[in-house]
Design a protein around this motif. Structure first.
Motif, PDB file in Angstrom:
ATOM      1  N   GLY A 191       0.849  -1.195   0.000  1.00 29.14           N
ATOM      2  CA  GLY A 191       0.000   0.000   0.000  1.00 29.14           C
ATOM      3  C   GLY A 191       0.879   1.237   0.000  1.00 29.14           C
ATOM      4  N   THR A 192       0.412   2.298   0.658  1.00 32.86           N
ATOM      5  CA  THR A 192       1.124   3.579   0.641  1.00 32.86           C
ATOM      6  C   THR A 192       2.548   3.436   1.192  1.00 32.86           C
ATOM      7  OG1 THR A 192      -1.020   4.592   1.111  1.00 32.86           O
ATOM      8  CG2 THR A 192       0.911   5.999   1.310  1.00 32.86           C
ATOM      9  N   ALA A 193       2.664   2.902   2.404  1.00 24.85           N
ATOM     10  CA  ALA A 193       3.976   2.859   3.061  1.00 24.85           C
ATOM     11  C   ALA A 193       4.883   1.825   2.412  1.00 24.85           C
ATOM     12  CB  ALA A 193       3.798   2.548   4.552  1.00 24.85           C
ATOM     13  N   GLY A 194       4.361   0.617   2.162  1.00 23.39           N
ATOM     14  CA  GLY A 194       5.192  -0.451   1.602  1.00 23.39           C
ATOM     15  C   GLY A 194       5.749  -0.070   0.239  1.00 23.39           C
ATOM     16  N   GLY A 209       3.873   2.913   8.787  1.00 22.42           N
ATOM     17  CA  GLY A 209       2.522   3.231   8.312  1.00 22.42           C
ATOM     18  C   GLY A 209       1.486   2.849   9.365  1.00 22.42           C
ATOM     19  N   ASP A 210       0.264   2.608   8.912  1.00 23.51           N
ATOM     20  CA  ASP A 210      -0.844   2.354   9.835  1.00 23.51           C
ATOM     21  C   ASP A 210      -0.646   1.091  10.671  1.00 23.51           C
ATOM     22  OD1 ASP A 210      -2.005   4.526   8.635  1.00 23.51           O
ATOM     23  OD2 ASP A 210      -3.577   3.402   7.589  1.00 23.51           O
ATOM     24  N   ALA A 211       0.241   0.202  10.227  1.00 21.85           N
ATOM     25  CA  ALA A 211       0.399  -1.093  10.906  1.00 21.85           C
ATOM     26  C   ALA A 211       1.001  -0.964  12.295  1.00 21.85           C
ATOM     27  CB  ALA A 211       1.275  -2.020  10.057  1.00 21.85           C
ATOM     28  N   LYS A 219      -7.805   5.065  10.830  1.00 22.36           N
ATOM     29  CA  LYS A 219      -6.984   5.785   9.857  1.00 22.36           C
ATOM     30  C   LYS A 219      -7.727   7.060   9.460  1.00 22.36           C
ATOM     31  CE  LYS A 219      -7.982   2.198   6.454  1.00 22.36           C
ATOM     32  NZ  LYS A 219      -7.320   1.285   5.514  1.00 22.36           N
ATOM     33  N   CYS A 220      -6.962   8.077   9.142  1.00 18.80           N
ATOM     34  CA  CYS A 220      -7.492   9.399   8.821  1.00 18.80           C
ATOM     35  C   CYS A 220      -8.598   9.811   9.802  1.00 18.80           C
ATOM     36  CB  CYS A 220      -8.007   9.442   7.394  1.00 18.80           C
ATOM     37  SG  CYS A 220      -8.220  11.142   6.853  1.00 18.80           S
ATOM     38  N   PRO A 221      -8.233  10.111  11.057  1.00 22.95           N
ATOM     39  CA  PRO A 221      -9.257  10.406  12.063  1.00 22.95           C
ATOM     40  C   PRO A 221     -10.140  11.606  11.747  1.00 22.95           C
ATOM     41  CG  PRO A 221      -7.039  10.821  12.907  1.00 22.95           C
ATOM     42  CD  PRO A 221      -6.873  10.139  11.595  1.00 22.95           C
ATOM     43  N   ALA A 272      -2.174   8.006   8.912  1.00 23.07           N
ATOM     44  CA  ALA A 272      -2.447   8.795   7.707  1.00 23.07           C
ATOM     45  C   ALA A 272      -1.355   8.570   6.678  1.00 23.07           C
ATOM     46  CB  ALA A 272      -2.515  10.291   8.056  1.00 23.07           C
ATOM     47  N   GLY A 273      -1.723   8.786   5.411  1.00 27.59           N
ATOM     48  CA  GLY A 273      -0.743   8.659   4.348  1.00 27.59           C
ATOM     49  C   GLY A 273       0.408   9.635   4.538  1.00 27.59           C
ATOM     50  N   SER A 274       0.095  10.837   5.067  1.00 31.00           N
ATOM     51  CA  SER A 274       1.165  11.821   5.267  1.00 31.00           C
ATOM     52  C   SER A 274       2.164  11.307   6.301  1.00 31.00           C
ATOM     53  CB  SER A 274       0.577  13.158   5.716  1.00 31.00           C
ATOM     54  OG  SER A 274      -0.110  13.011   6.935  1.00 31.00           O
ATOM     55  N   ASP A 294     -20.342   1.879   5.645  1.00 33.13           N
ATOM     56  CA  ASP A 294     -19.069   2.546   5.931  1.00 33.13           C
ATOM     57  C   ASP A 294     -18.573   3.131   4.606  1.00 33.13           C
ATOM     58  OD1 ASP A 294     -17.894   0.282   4.562  1.00 33.13           O
ATOM     59  OD2 ASP A 294     -16.016   0.810   5.562  1.00 33.13           O
ATOM     60  N   PHE A 295     -17.611   4.027   4.677  1.00 39.32           N
ATOM     61  CA  PHE A 295     -17.039   4.544   3.420  1.00 39.32           C
ATOM     62  C   PHE A 295     -15.532   4.350   3.407  1.00 39.32           C
ATOM     63  CE2 PHE A 295     -16.997   8.055   6.388  1.00 39.32           C
ATOM     64  CZ  PHE A 295     -15.807   8.716   6.159  1.00 39.32           C
ATOM     65  N   TYR A 296     -15.022   3.434   4.270  1.00 40.46           N
ATOM     66  CA  TYR A 296     -13.580   3.208   4.344  1.00 40.46           C
ATOM     67  C   TYR A 296     -13.109   2.126   3.366  1.00 40.46           C
ATOM     68  CZ  TYR A 296     -11.985   6.287   8.075  1.00 40.46           C
ATOM     69  OH  TYR A 296     -11.589   7.385   8.812  1.00 40.46           O
ATOM     70  N   THR A 297     -14.054   1.524   2.630  1.00 40.62           N
ATOM     71  CA  THR A 297     -13.686   0.540   1.616  1.00 40.62           C
ATOM     72  C   THR A 297     -14.345   0.978   0.305  1.00 40.62           C
ATOM     73  OG1 THR A 297     -15.639  -0.755   2.112  1.00 40.62           O
ATOM     74  CG2 THR A 297     -13.628  -1.359   3.295  1.00 40.62           C
TER      75      THR A 297
END
Ligand SMILES: Cc1cc2nc3c(=O)[nH]c(=O)nc-3n(C[C@H](O)[C@H](O)[C@H](O)COP(=O)(O)OP(=O)(O)OC[C@H]3O[C@@H](n4cnc5c(N)ncnc54)[C@H](O)[C@@H]3O)c2cc1C
Length: 422
Positions: A10-13, A289-291, A160-162, A299-301, A128-131
Protein backbone atom coordinates in the motif's frame (compact mmCIF):
# COMPACT_ATOMS: atom_id res chain seq x y z
CA UNK A 1 21.95 -12.28 -1.66
CA UNK A 2 20.24 -10.77 1.40
CA UNK A 3 16.49 -10.45 1.53
CA UNK A 4 14.44 -7.40 2.50
CA UNK A 5 10.80 -8.50 2.60
CA UNK A 6 8.12 -5.81 2.78
CA UNK A 7 4.67 -7.03 3.82
CA UNK A 8 1.97 -4.86 2.24
CA UNK A 9 2.19 -2.93 -1.03
CA UNK A 10 0.00 0.00 0.00
CA UNK A 11 1.12 3.58 0.64
CA UNK A 12 3.98 2.86 3.06
CA UNK A 13 5.19 -0.45 1.60
CA UNK A 14 5.37 0.96 -1.93
CA UNK A 15 7.32 4.05 -0.82
CA UNK A 16 9.77 1.99 1.26
CA UNK A 17 10.42 -0.38 -1.66
CA UNK A 18 10.87 2.36 -4.25
CA UNK A 19 13.11 4.49 -2.05
CA UNK A 20 15.33 1.60 -0.97
CA UNK A 21 15.59 -0.63 -4.02
CA UNK A 22 18.25 1.22 -5.93
CA UNK A 23 20.35 1.81 -2.85
CA UNK A 24 20.07 -1.82 -1.72
CA UNK A 25 20.41 -3.72 -5.01
CA UNK A 26 23.98 -2.57 -5.42
CA UNK A 27 24.83 -3.87 -1.95
CA UNK A 28 23.60 -7.40 -2.67
CA UNK A 29 20.05 -7.10 -1.31
CA UNK A 30 16.86 -8.20 -3.02
CA UNK A 31 13.69 -6.23 -2.26
CA UNK A 32 10.39 -8.15 -2.26
CA UNK A 33 6.89 -6.76 -1.70
CA UNK A 34 4.04 -9.10 -0.75
CA UNK A 35 0.39 -8.16 -1.04
CA UNK A 36 -2.82 -10.11 -1.29
CA UNK A 37 -3.89 -8.45 -4.54
CA UNK A 38 -2.73 -6.25 -7.38
CA UNK A 39 -5.18 -3.38 -6.72
CA UNK A 40 -3.72 -0.24 -5.13
CA UNK A 41 -6.57 1.99 -3.93
CA UNK A 42 -6.11 5.74 -3.45
CA UNK A 43 -7.93 5.75 -0.10
CA UNK A 44 -8.32 9.55 0.38
CA UNK A 45 -10.52 9.47 -2.74
CA UNK A 46 -13.03 7.20 -0.98
CA UNK A 47 -14.37 10.26 0.86
CA UNK A 48 -15.71 11.70 -2.40
CA UNK A 49 -17.29 8.50 -3.79
CA UNK A 50 -20.57 8.71 -1.81
CA UNK A 51 -21.25 12.15 -3.32
CA UNK A 52 -20.54 11.06 -6.89
CA UNK A 53 -17.40 13.25 -6.93
CA UNK A 54 -15.01 10.37 -7.55
CA UNK A 55 -15.50 7.44 -9.87
CA UNK A 56 -14.58 4.28 -7.86
CA UNK A 57 -12.71 2.59 -10.72
CA UNK A 58 -10.54 5.70 -11.17
CA UNK A 59 -9.15 5.32 -7.62
CA UNK A 60 -7.60 1.92 -8.34
CA UNK A 61 -4.32 1.21 -10.15
CA UNK A 62 -2.27 -1.99 -10.50
CA UNK A 63 0.16 -2.30 -7.57
CA UNK A 64 2.92 -3.68 -9.74
CA UNK A 65 2.91 -0.54 -11.88
CA UNK A 66 3.58 1.59 -8.79
CA UNK A 67 6.70 -0.45 -7.95
CA UNK A 68 10.18 0.12 -9.36
CA UNK A 69 11.18 -2.58 -11.87
CA UNK A 70 13.92 -3.76 -9.50
CA UNK A 71 11.34 -4.75 -6.85
CA UNK A 72 10.03 -8.34 -6.83
CA UNK A 73 6.26 -8.50 -6.25
CA UNK A 74 4.66 -11.63 -4.81
CA UNK A 75 0.90 -11.92 -4.66
CA UNK A 76 -0.56 -13.84 -1.73
CA UNK A 77 -2.27 -13.58 1.63
CA UNK A 78 0.19 -13.41 4.54
CA UNK A 79 -0.55 -16.18 7.04
CA UNK A 80 2.18 -15.82 9.63
CA UNK A 81 5.64 -14.45 10.39
CA UNK A 82 7.82 -17.17 11.89
CA UNK A 83 10.23 -15.00 13.83
CA UNK A 84 12.42 -17.88 15.00
CA UNK A 85 13.04 -19.14 11.47
CA UNK A 86 12.90 -15.64 9.90
CA UNK A 87 10.34 -16.67 7.31
CA UNK A 88 6.92 -15.45 6.19
CA UNK A 89 4.25 -18.05 5.29
CA UNK A 90 1.83 -17.24 2.51
CA UNK A 91 -1.62 -18.79 2.07
CA UNK A 92 -0.56 -20.68 -1.05
CA UNK A 93 2.25 -22.48 0.75
CA UNK A 94 5.36 -20.36 0.09
CA UNK A 95 7.75 -19.83 3.02
CA UNK A 96 9.64 -16.65 2.23
CA UNK A 97 12.97 -16.14 4.05
CA UNK A 98 13.97 -12.67 5.22
CA UNK A 99 17.05 -10.98 6.66
CA UNK A 100 15.09 -7.81 7.41
CA UNK A 101 11.30 -7.53 7.49
CA UNK A 102 9.13 -4.42 7.13
CA UNK A 103 5.48 -4.84 8.15
CA UNK A 104 3.35 -2.33 6.23
CA UNK A 105 0.01 -4.12 6.18
CA UNK A 106 -1.98 -1.14 7.46
CA UNK A 107 -5.22 -1.25 9.40
CA UNK A 108 -8.74 -2.00 8.17
CA UNK A 109 -12.37 -1.58 9.25
CA UNK A 110 -13.91 -4.53 11.13
CA UNK A 111 -17.68 -4.08 11.39
CA UNK A 112 -18.05 -7.60 12.81
CA UNK A 113 -16.32 -6.46 16.04
CA UNK A 114 -19.49 -4.62 17.18
CA UNK A 115 -22.52 -6.89 17.68
CA UNK A 116 -25.20 -6.13 15.09
CA UNK A 117 -23.10 -3.72 13.02
CA UNK A 118 -22.79 -6.07 10.05
CA UNK A 119 -26.30 -7.49 10.69
CA UNK A 120 -29.37 -7.37 8.42
CA UNK A 121 -29.09 -3.58 7.99
CA UNK A 122 -25.47 -3.71 6.72
CA UNK A 123 -25.30 -1.93 3.37
CA UNK A 124 -29.06 -1.38 3.58
CA UNK A 125 -29.23 1.34 6.26
CA UNK A 126 -25.78 0.88 7.86
CA UNK A 127 -22.77 1.79 5.73
CA UNK A 128 -19.07 2.55 5.93
CA UNK A 129 -17.04 4.54 3.42
CA UNK A 130 -13.58 3.21 4.34
CA UNK A 131 -13.69 0.54 1.62
CA UNK A 132 -14.36 0.84 -2.10
CA UNK A 133 -17.37 -1.46 -1.74
CA UNK A 134 -18.76 0.46 1.22
CA UNK A 135 -18.29 3.91 -0.34
CA UNK A 136 -19.95 2.75 -3.58
CA UNK A 137 -22.91 1.16 -1.77
CA UNK A 138 -23.32 4.35 0.28
CA UNK A 139 -23.31 6.45 -2.90
CA UNK A 140 -26.22 4.41 -4.23
CA UNK A 141 -28.16 4.73 -0.95
CA UNK A 142 -27.52 8.47 -0.57
CA UNK A 143 -28.92 9.02 -4.06
CA UNK A 144 -32.39 8.06 -2.76
CA UNK A 145 -32.13 9.49 0.78
CA UNK A 146 -34.44 12.46 1.15
CA UNK A 147 -35.40 12.76 4.81
CA UNK A 148 -34.84 11.33 8.27
CA UNK A 149 -32.04 11.00 10.79
CA UNK A 150 -28.57 10.59 9.34
CA UNK A 151 -26.03 9.55 11.95
CA UNK A 152 -22.27 9.67 11.33
CA UNK A 153 -20.50 7.49 13.87
CA UNK A 154 -16.98 6.62 14.99
CA UNK A 155 -16.71 3.31 16.85
CA UNK A 156 -13.37 3.78 18.59
CA UNK A 157 -9.88 5.18 18.07
CA UNK A 158 -7.36 4.81 16.56
CA UNK A 159 -8.80 4.93 13.03
CA UNK A 160 -6.98 5.78 9.86
CA UNK A 161 -7.49 9.40 8.82
CA UNK A 162 -9.26 10.41 12.06
CA UNK A 163 -10.62 13.56 10.40
CA UNK A 164 -12.39 11.59 7.61
CA UNK A 165 -15.67 11.08 9.55
CA UNK A 166 -15.80 14.83 10.25
CA UNK A 167 -15.09 15.56 6.60
CA UNK A 168 -17.89 13.19 5.60
CA UNK A 169 -20.23 15.04 7.99
CA UNK A 170 -19.37 18.46 6.54
CA UNK A 171 -19.67 17.16 2.98
CA UNK A 172 -23.01 15.47 3.55
CA UNK A 173 -24.33 18.65 5.21
CA UNK A 174 -23.34 20.70 2.12
CA UNK A 175 -24.59 17.99 -0.25
CA UNK A 176 -28.01 17.99 1.44
CA UNK A 177 -28.15 21.80 1.40
CA UNK A 178 -27.40 21.93 -2.32
CA UNK A 179 -30.25 19.50 -2.94
CA UNK A 180 -32.68 21.49 -0.80
CA UNK A 181 -33.02 18.57 1.62
CA UNK A 182 -31.11 19.82 4.65
CA UNK A 183 -34.18 20.96 6.61
CA UNK A 184 -35.70 17.49 6.20
CA UNK A 185 -32.64 15.71 7.60
CA UNK A 186 -31.45 15.67 11.18
CA UNK A 187 -27.67 15.28 11.11
CA UNK A 188 -25.92 13.79 14.15
CA UNK A 189 -22.20 13.18 14.82
CA UNK A 190 -21.57 10.41 17.35
CA UNK A 191 -18.04 10.10 18.71
CA UNK A 192 -16.21 8.26 21.50
CA UNK A 193 -14.25 11.49 22.14
CA UNK A 194 -15.36 14.29 24.47
CA UNK A 195 -15.29 16.68 21.48
CA UNK A 196 -14.94 16.84 17.71
CA UNK A 197 -11.23 15.92 17.59
CA UNK A 198 -8.39 14.69 19.78
CA UNK A 199 -6.40 17.94 20.09
CA UNK A 200 -7.84 20.98 21.91
CA UNK A 201 -7.45 23.90 19.45
CA UNK A 202 -8.52 21.82 16.42
CA UNK A 203 -11.34 20.25 18.43
CA UNK A 204 -12.69 23.67 19.28
CA UNK A 205 -12.49 24.93 15.67
CA UNK A 206 -14.04 21.79 14.22
CA UNK A 207 -16.67 21.66 16.98
CA UNK A 208 -17.57 25.26 16.13
CA UNK A 209 -18.10 24.29 12.47
CA UNK A 210 -20.43 21.45 13.49
CA UNK A 211 -22.43 23.79 15.72
CA UNK A 212 -22.63 26.50 13.05
CA UNK A 213 -24.16 23.97 10.64
CA UNK A 214 -26.74 22.68 13.08
CA UNK A 215 -25.11 19.28 13.42
CA UNK A 216 -25.87 17.64 16.76
CA UNK A 217 -22.92 16.06 18.57
CA UNK A 218 -23.24 13.00 20.82
CA UNK A 219 -19.86 12.88 22.62
CA UNK A 220 -18.28 10.17 24.84
CA UNK A 221 -20.38 7.51 23.12
CA UNK A 222 -18.89 4.01 23.27
CA UNK A 223 -21.09 1.76 21.18
CA UNK A 224 -22.01 -1.60 22.69
CA UNK A 225 -24.24 -2.87 19.88
CA UNK A 226 -26.35 -1.88 16.88
CA UNK A 227 -30.01 -2.74 17.39
CA UNK A 228 -31.21 -3.69 13.89
CA UNK A 229 -34.90 -3.97 14.86
CA UNK A 230 -35.11 -0.60 16.60
CA UNK A 231 -32.54 0.95 14.18
CA UNK A 232 -30.40 2.47 16.87
CA UNK A 233 -26.89 2.59 18.28
CA UNK A 234 -26.77 1.52 21.93
CA UNK A 235 -23.82 2.51 24.14
CA UNK A 236 -22.26 0.73 27.12
CA UNK A 237 -23.89 3.32 29.41
CA UNK A 238 -27.26 2.49 27.78
CA UNK A 239 -27.69 5.66 25.74
CA UNK A 240 -29.62 5.15 22.51
CA UNK A 241 -29.11 6.97 19.19
CA UNK A 242 -31.80 6.17 16.61
CA UNK A 243 -31.04 6.45 12.91
CA UNK A 244 -32.62 6.12 9.50
CA UNK A 245 -29.23 6.04 7.84
CA UNK A 246 -26.07 5.19 9.77
CA UNK A 247 -22.64 5.97 8.31
CA UNK A 248 -20.16 4.37 10.66
CA UNK A 249 -16.42 4.03 10.89
CA UNK A 250 -16.05 0.51 12.28
CA UNK A 251 -13.27 -0.50 14.66
CA UNK A 252 -9.96 -0.37 12.78
CA UNK A 253 -7.59 -3.29 13.31
CA UNK A 254 -4.25 -4.41 11.96
CA UNK A 255 -3.91 -7.62 9.95
CA UNK A 256 -4.78 -10.92 11.66
CA UNK A 257 -1.43 -12.52 10.80
CA UNK A 258 0.16 -9.93 13.13
CA UNK A 259 -1.78 -11.45 16.04
CA UNK A 260 -1.12 -15.03 14.88
CA UNK A 261 2.61 -14.25 14.79
CA UNK A 262 2.63 -12.85 18.33
CA UNK A 263 3.66 -9.43 17.03
CA UNK A 264 0.63 -7.26 17.85
CA UNK A 265 -1.24 -5.42 20.60
CA UNK A 266 -4.97 -5.98 21.26
CA UNK A 267 -5.81 -4.22 17.95
CA UNK A 268 -3.14 -6.14 15.98
CA UNK A 269 -0.97 -3.05 15.66
CA UNK A 270 2.76 -3.72 16.04
CA UNK A 271 4.39 -2.04 19.07
CA UNK A 272 7.46 -0.17 17.83
CA UNK A 273 9.97 2.42 18.93
CA UNK A 274 8.09 5.59 17.98
CA UNK A 275 11.20 7.28 16.63
CA UNK A 276 12.70 4.44 14.51
CA UNK A 277 9.78 1.99 13.91
CA UNK A 278 11.89 -0.96 15.07
CA UNK A 279 9.49 -3.57 16.49
CA UNK A 280 9.93 -3.91 20.23
CA UNK A 281 12.01 -6.98 21.06
CA UNK A 282 13.42 -7.46 17.53
CA UNK A 283 16.33 -6.12 15.53
CA UNK A 284 15.21 -7.48 12.16
CA UNK A 285 11.55 -6.36 12.10
CA UNK A 286 10.21 -2.86 11.48
CA UNK A 287 6.56 -1.78 11.21
CA UNK A 288 5.71 1.38 9.31
CA UNK A 289 2.52 3.23 8.31
CA UNK A 290 -0.84 2.35 9.83
CA UNK A 291 0.40 -1.09 10.91
CA UNK A 292 2.36 0.23 13.90
CA UNK A 293 1.22 1.68 17.24
CA UNK A 294 2.91 5.12 17.18
CA UNK A 295 0.81 7.78 18.95
CA UNK A 296 0.07 10.04 15.99
CA UNK A 297 -2.61 9.97 13.28
CA UNK A 298 -2.79 6.96 11.02
CA UNK A 299 -2.45 8.79 7.71
CA UNK A 300 -0.74 8.66 4.35
CA UNK A 301 1.16 11.82 5.27
CA UNK A 302 2.54 10.09 8.37
CA UNK A 303 3.54 7.11 6.23
CA UNK A 304 5.35 9.48 3.87
CA UNK A 305 7.23 11.43 6.58
CA UNK A 306 8.00 8.15 8.39
CA UNK A 307 9.52 6.58 5.28
CA UNK A 308 11.73 9.65 4.76
CA UNK A 309 13.18 9.16 8.27
CA UNK A 310 13.25 5.38 8.03
CA UNK A 311 15.24 4.95 4.81
CA UNK A 312 18.58 6.40 6.00
CA UNK A 313 18.16 4.79 9.42
CA UNK A 314 17.61 1.42 7.78
CA UNK A 315 20.78 1.73 5.69
CA UNK A 316 22.73 2.49 8.87
CA UNK A 317 21.03 -0.38 10.70
CA UNK A 318 22.00 -3.03 8.15
CA UNK A 319 25.54 -1.65 8.07
CA UNK A 320 25.76 -2.16 11.84
CA UNK A 321 25.70 1.57 12.64
CA UNK A 322 23.32 3.20 15.16
CA UNK A 323 20.10 4.73 13.80
CA UNK A 324 20.50 8.47 14.38
CA UNK A 325 17.37 9.95 12.73
CA UNK A 326 14.32 10.29 14.91
CA UNK A 327 10.69 10.54 13.76
CA UNK A 328 8.73 13.29 15.55
CA UNK A 329 5.18 12.08 14.77
CA UNK A 330 4.69 14.65 11.98
CA UNK A 331 1.18 14.50 10.45
CA UNK A 332 -0.37 16.80 7.89
CA UNK A 333 -4.02 16.44 6.85
CA UNK A 334 -6.50 18.39 4.78
CA UNK A 335 -9.98 18.57 6.32
CA UNK A 336 -12.71 19.04 3.70
CA UNK A 337 -15.38 21.30 5.17
CA UNK A 338 -17.89 21.46 2.29
CA UNK A 339 -18.79 24.12 -0.30
CA UNK A 340 -15.42 23.76 -2.03
CA UNK A 341 -13.40 24.62 1.06
CA UNK A 342 -11.01 22.79 3.35
CA UNK A 343 -8.83 23.32 6.40
CA UNK A 344 -5.29 22.06 6.84
CA UNK A 345 -3.79 20.70 10.05
CA UNK A 346 -0.09 20.13 10.71
CA UNK A 347 1.13 18.61 14.00
CA UNK A 348 3.39 16.06 15.68
CA UNK A 349 3.81 14.14 18.95
CA UNK A 350 4.36 17.37 20.90
CA UNK A 351 2.75 20.21 18.94
CA UNK A 352 -1.01 20.22 18.39
CA UNK A 353 -2.57 21.62 15.19
CA UNK A 354 -2.23 25.44 15.31
CA UNK A 355 -3.40 28.22 13.00
CA UNK A 356 -1.05 29.93 10.56
CA UNK A 357 0.22 29.57 7.00
CA UNK A 358 1.83 26.62 5.24
CA UNK A 359 4.33 25.77 3.85
CA UNK A 360 5.79 29.29 3.44
CA UNK A 361 5.51 31.37 6.64
CA UNK A 362 3.23 34.39 6.18
CA UNK A 363 2.53 33.50 2.55
CA UNK A 364 1.03 30.04 2.48
CA UNK A 365 -0.62 29.56 0.07
CA UNK A 366 -2.31 27.06 2.37
CA UNK A 367 -3.95 28.15 5.63
CA UNK A 368 -3.80 26.13 8.82
CA UNK A 369 -7.07 25.60 10.72
CA UNK A 370 -8.86 28.00 8.39
CA UNK A 371 -11.39 27.11 5.72
CA UNK A 372 -10.20 28.19 2.26
CA UNK A 373 -10.82 27.24 -1.35
CA UNK A 374 -7.04 26.98 -1.92
CA UNK A 375 -6.84 24.29 0.77
CA UNK A 376 -9.58 22.38 -1.04
CA UNK A 377 -7.66 22.65 -4.32
CA UNK A 378 -4.60 21.37 -2.42
CA UNK A 379 -6.55 18.31 -1.28
CA UNK A 380 -7.75 17.60 -4.80
CA UNK A 381 -4.26 18.10 -6.29
CA UNK A 382 -2.86 15.66 -3.76
CA UNK A 383 -4.17 12.71 -5.77
CA UNK A 384 -1.81 13.51 -8.65
CA UNK A 385 1.07 14.07 -6.21
CA UNK A 386 0.30 10.69 -4.60
CA UNK A 387 0.55 8.64 -7.79
CA UNK A 388 3.33 10.58 -9.52
CA UNK A 389 5.59 11.88 -6.76
CA UNK A 390 5.02 10.16 -3.41
CA UNK A 391 4.56 6.52 -4.45
CA UNK A 392 7.52 6.50 -6.88
CA UNK A 393 9.62 7.84 -3.99
CA UNK A 394 10.56 11.18 -5.57
CA UNK A 395 11.60 13.89 -3.12
CA UNK A 396 9.08 16.62 -2.30
CA UNK A 397 10.08 19.98 -0.83
CA UNK A 398 8.45 19.33 2.56
CA UNK A 399 10.60 18.45 5.56
CA UNK A 400 9.84 15.16 7.31
CA UNK A 401 9.87 16.99 10.64
CA UNK A 402 7.31 19.55 11.77
CA UNK A 403 8.33 23.17 11.35
CA UNK A 404 7.00 25.87 13.70
CA UNK A 405 7.62 28.57 11.06
CA UNK A 406 4.32 30.25 10.16
CA UNK A 407 2.39 28.76 13.07
CA UNK A 408 0.66 30.83 15.75
CA UNK A 409 -0.07 29.84 19.28
CA UNK A 410 -3.68 30.58 20.25
CA UNK A 411 -5.01 30.37 23.80
CA UNK A 412 -7.91 27.88 23.83
CA UNK A 413 -11.23 29.70 23.40
CA UNK A 414 -9.85 32.62 21.39
CA UNK A 415 -11.42 33.55 18.06
CA UNK A 416 -9.20 32.87 15.02
CA UNK A 417 -8.10 36.52 14.82
CA UNK A 418 -6.33 36.49 18.20
CA UNK A 419 -2.99 35.07 17.22
CA UNK A 420 0.28 35.07 19.09
CA UNK A 421 3.52 34.32 17.35
CA UNK A 422 4.97 30.97 18.46
C1 LIG B 1 -11.72 7.30 3.63
C2 LIG B 1 -10.26 7.56 3.87
C3 LIG B 1 -9.74 8.82 3.67
C4 LIG B 1 -8.39 9.07 3.90
N1 LIG B 1 -7.91 10.34 3.69
C5 LIG B 1 -6.61 10.61 3.91
C6 LIG B 1 -6.08 11.91 3.68
O1 LIG B 1 -6.79 12.81 3.22
N2 LIG B 1 -4.77 12.12 3.95
C7 LIG B 1 -3.95 11.13 4.43
O2 LIG B 1 -2.76 11.38 4.67
N3 LIG B 1 -4.43 9.88 4.67
C8 LIG B 1 -5.72 9.59 4.41
N4 LIG B 1 -6.20 8.32 4.62
C9 LIG B 1 -5.34 7.32 5.27
C10 LIG B 1 -4.34 6.67 4.33
O3 LIG B 1 -4.99 6.16 3.18
C11 LIG B 1 -3.64 5.55 5.08
O4 LIG B 1 -3.18 6.04 6.31
C12 LIG B 1 -2.47 5.01 4.30
O5 LIG B 1 -2.93 4.40 3.11
C13 LIG B 1 -1.69 4.01 5.14
O6 LIG B 1 -0.75 3.35 4.37
P1 LIG B 1 -0.27 1.88 4.78
O7 LIG B 1 0.72 1.48 3.76
O8 LIG B 1 0.11 1.84 6.20
O9 LIG B 1 -1.58 0.96 4.63
P2 LIG B 1 -2.35 0.63 3.31
O10 LIG B 1 -2.11 1.65 2.27
O11 LIG B 1 -3.75 0.36 3.73
O12 LIG B 1 -1.68 -0.73 2.78
C14 LIG B 1 -1.75 -1.94 3.48
C15 LIG B 1 -1.57 -3.07 2.47
O13 LIG B 1 -1.40 -4.31 3.16
C16 LIG B 1 -2.09 -5.32 2.46
N5 LIG B 1 -2.42 -6.41 3.39
C17 LIG B 1 -3.02 -6.29 4.60
N6 LIG B 1 -3.12 -7.50 5.18
C18 LIG B 1 -2.59 -8.40 4.32
C19 LIG B 1 -2.42 -9.82 4.36
N7 LIG B 1 -2.80 -10.56 5.40
N8 LIG B 1 -1.84 -10.41 3.29
C20 LIG B 1 -1.43 -9.69 2.22
N9 LIG B 1 -1.56 -8.34 2.14
C21 LIG B 1 -2.12 -7.71 3.17
C22 LIG B 1 -3.33 -4.61 1.91
O14 LIG B 1 -3.85 -5.30 0.80
C23 LIG B 1 -2.80 -3.22 1.57
O15 LIG B 1 -2.39 -3.13 0.23
C24 LIG B 1 -7.54 8.02 4.35
C25 LIG B 1 -8.05 6.74 4.53
C26 LIG B 1 -9.39 6.49 4.29
C27 LIG B 1 -9.94 5.09 4.48
Amino acid sequence: MKELVILGGGTAGTMVANKLVRRLNRHGWRVTVVDRDNRHVYQPGLLFVPFGDAEPARLVRPRVQQLDRGVRFISGGIERVNTEESTVSLDWGLALPYDQLVIATGTSPRPSEVPGMDGPLWQESVFDFYTLDGATALRDRLATFEEGRLVVHVTDLPIKCPVAPLEFTFLVDAWLRHRGLRDRVELVYVTPLPGAFTKPVASERLGHLLEERGILVEPDFLVEHVDNDARMLVSYDEREVPFDLLVTVPLNMGADFVARSGLGDELNHVPVDRHTFLAKGYDDIFAIGDANDIPTSKAGSVAHFSVDVFVDNFLDHIAGRPMTRSFDGHANCFVESGDGKAMLIDFNYDVEPLPGSFPVPGIGPLRLLEETHTNHLGKKAFEWVYWHVLLPGHPIPLPAHLSMAGKHRVPAGSPPSEKQEA
